[in-house]
Design an enzyme around this catalytic site. Structure first.
Site, PDB file in Angstrom:
ATOM      1  N   ARG A 133     -18.883  51.595  27.903  1.00 63.49           N
ATOM      2  CA  ARG A 133     -18.507  52.797  27.159  1.00 63.49           C
ATOM      3  C   ARG A 133     -18.683  52.482  25.670  1.00 63.49           C
ATOM      4  O   ARG A 133     -18.337  51.377  25.243  1.00 63.49           O
ATOM      5  CB  ARG A 133     -17.024  53.096  27.433  1.00 63.49           C
TER       6      ARG A 133
ATOM      7  N   ARG B  37      -0.767  61.676  21.087  1.00 62.45           N
ATOM      8  CA  ARG B  37      -1.126  60.397  20.487  1.00 62.45           C
ATOM      9  C   ARG B  37      -0.689  60.318  19.045  1.00 62.45           C
ATOM     10  O   ARG B  37      -0.876  59.278  18.408  1.00 62.45           O
ATOM     11  CB  ARG B  37      -2.641  60.254  20.518  1.00 62.45           C
TER      12      ARG B  37
ATOM     13  N   LYS C 288      -3.105  53.135  31.920  1.00 64.68           N
ATOM     14  CA  LYS C 288      -2.497  54.460  32.129  1.00 64.68           C
ATOM     15  C   LYS C 288      -3.289  55.299  33.135  1.00 64.68           C
ATOM     16  O   LYS C 288      -2.720  55.925  34.006  1.00 64.68           O
ATOM     17  CB  LYS C 288      -2.457  55.262  30.813  1.00 64.68           C
TER      18      LYS C 288
ATOM     19  N   ARG D  94     -15.474  45.347  29.005  1.00 60.13           N
ATOM     20  CA  ARG D  94     -15.197  46.010  30.274  1.00 60.13           C
ATOM     21  C   ARG D  94     -16.372  46.945  30.604  1.00 60.13           C
ATOM     22  O   ARG D  94     -16.988  47.531  29.724  1.00 60.13           O
ATOM     23  CB  ARG D  94     -13.869  46.754  30.080  1.00 60.13           C
TER      24      ARG D  94
ATOM     25  N   ARG E 294      -9.622  51.230  17.799  1.00 63.29           N
ATOM     26  CA  ARG E 294      -8.714  51.930  18.711  1.00 63.29           C
ATOM     27  C   ARG E 294      -7.321  51.296  18.682  1.00 63.29           C
ATOM     28  O   ARG E 294      -6.315  51.989  18.733  1.00 63.29           O
ATOM     29  CB  ARG E 294      -9.253  51.893  20.144  1.00 63.29           C
TER      30      ARG E 294
HETATM   31  P1  ADP Z   1      -8.004  54.886  25.844  1.00 64.31           P
HETATM   32  O1  ADP Z   1      -6.589  55.279  26.122  1.00 64.31           O
HETATM   33  O2  ADP Z   1      -8.432  53.737  26.691  1.00 64.31           O
HETATM   34  O3  ADP Z   1      -8.309  54.686  24.386  1.00 64.31           O
HETATM   35  P2  ADP Z   1      -8.898  57.576  26.548  1.00 64.31           P
HETATM   36  O4  ADP Z   1      -9.875  57.800  27.635  1.00 64.31           O
HETATM   37  O5  ADP Z   1      -7.501  58.019  26.741  1.00 64.31           O
HETATM   38  O6  ADP Z   1      -9.003  56.015  26.258  1.00 64.31           O
HETATM   39  O7  ADP Z   1      -9.441  58.249  25.195  1.00 64.31           O
HETATM   40  C1  ADP Z   1     -10.742  58.040  24.704  1.00 64.31           C
HETATM   41  C2  ADP Z   1     -10.894  58.638  23.314  1.00 64.31           C
HETATM   42  O8  ADP Z   1     -10.714  60.065  23.347  1.00 64.31           O
HETATM   43  C3  ADP Z   1      -9.889  58.167  22.266  1.00 64.31           C
HETATM   44  O9  ADP Z   1     -10.238  56.926  21.701  1.00 64.31           O
HETATM   45  C4  ADP Z   1      -9.974  59.322  21.251  1.00 64.31           C
HETATM   46  O10 ADP Z   1     -11.163  59.249  20.476  1.00 64.31           O
HETATM   47  C5  ADP Z   1     -10.110  60.543  22.140  1.00 64.31           C
HETATM   48  N1  ADP Z   1      -8.788  61.134  22.468  1.00 64.31           N
HETATM   49  C6  ADP Z   1      -8.221  61.217  23.705  1.00 64.31           C
HETATM   50  N2  ADP Z   1      -7.005  61.795  23.632  1.00 64.31           N
HETATM   51  C7  ADP Z   1      -6.789  62.077  22.325  1.00 64.31           C
HETATM   52  C8  ADP Z   1      -5.709  62.656  21.598  1.00 64.31           C
HETATM   53  N3  ADP Z   1      -4.590  63.056  22.215  1.00 64.31           N
HETATM   54  N4  ADP Z   1      -5.826  62.769  20.254  1.00 64.31           N
HETATM   55  C9  ADP Z   1      -6.938  62.368  19.617  1.00 64.31           C
HETATM   56  N5  ADP Z   1      -7.992  61.816  20.231  1.00 64.31           N
HETATM   57  C10 ADP Z   1      -7.935  61.657  21.571  1.00 64.31           C
END
Ligand code: ADP
Length: 213
Positions: A154, A88, A13, A127, A165
């Site tokens: 990370r 989410r 994404k 990764r 996740r």
């Molecule tokens: P990915 O989509 O690869 O899991 P992101 O960079 O989008 O990684 O998000 C990293 C982390 O940030 C998530 O695993 C979560 O802990 C937190 N996070 C991001 N967006 C949200 C959201 N909308 N609601 C809750 N937690 C979030």
């Protein structure tokens, strides 16, 4: 143009959102990036989010809705935005609907980047990330080709967090597909292939849905 890029963790994404940002000049709003910069700056929000993120969990809905509310009223989001990583959960999606109505906005399209679970695990586990600009590279890459610095893993790309996740995605985030399908907003795009191939598919999906003019 108001877009939502939807998909599981590791579906690409962020990469596709950046390409759309370059093409259309509308901001790429990534809640993951916003949270990571709060963590790096050591703000109270960052301190709270850090352990949750490292374990692969979700930051509470009320905090996330507050973040997105502040971001979408910024002047650069007036002519459009690309949301990546929000909503989410169903409560986040409901709160976002209220917010968009308040701002007299609506989504033009939800692009679903579809990638199977096996492929996600392969991509995420191991990764490596550039500490300078957060770009990601395959497991065996030692240094960032652009910045020359040693790549890091990370916290949430460690195996236990990856598992968490994906589980939480299936439980809390997958239901959003039905939520937006019921509003006939979803275009499904296969998320495997080269980055450019996937970008072309995203553009054709937007063209097909008459979002692009
Ligand atoms: P990915 O989509 O690869 O899991 P992101 O960079 O989008 O990684 O998000 C990293 C982390 O940030 C998530 O695993 C979560 O802990 C937190 N996070 C991001 N967006 C949200 C959201 N909308 N609601 C809750 N937690 C979030």
């Amino acid at each position: 143009m108001n877009l939502l890029l939807y998909g599981p963790p590791g579906s690409g994404k962020g990469t596709q959102a950046e390409m759309l940002h370059s093409r259309f000049g509308i901001p790429h709003v990534s809640t993951g990036d916003i949270l990571r910069s709060e963590v790096a700056a050591g703000t109270p929000l960052g301190l709270k989010a850090k352990p949750i993120m490292a374990a692969g969990g979700y930051v509470p809905d009320d905090i996330m809705v507050g973040i997105i509310r502040n971001r979408l009223v910024e002047p650069d989001a007036v002519s459009g935005f690309i949301l990546d990583g929000f909503p989410r959960t169903i409560p986040q999606a409901q709160a976002l609907d209220v917010l968009l109505t308040e701002l007299s906005k609506a989504f033009d399209r939800v692009v679903y980047l579809r990638v199977d679970t096996d492929e996600l695990v392969k991509r995420l586990a191991g990764r490596m990330t550039c500490p300078v600009d957060q770009r990601t590279f395959p497991p065996s890459t030692a240094a960032c080709p652009e910045h020359g610095v040693k790549l890091v893993q990370r916290d949430d790309d460690k195996p236990e967090a990856v598992k968490k996740r994906i589980e939480i995605y299936l439980e809390k985030t997958l239901p959003l597909l039905d939520y937006y399908s019921a509003k006939q907003l979803v275009s499904e795009v296969p998320g495997v292939g080269t980055i450019d191939e996937i970008h072309s598919r995203v553009l054709s999906a937007l063209e097909h849905a008459k979002v692009m003019n």
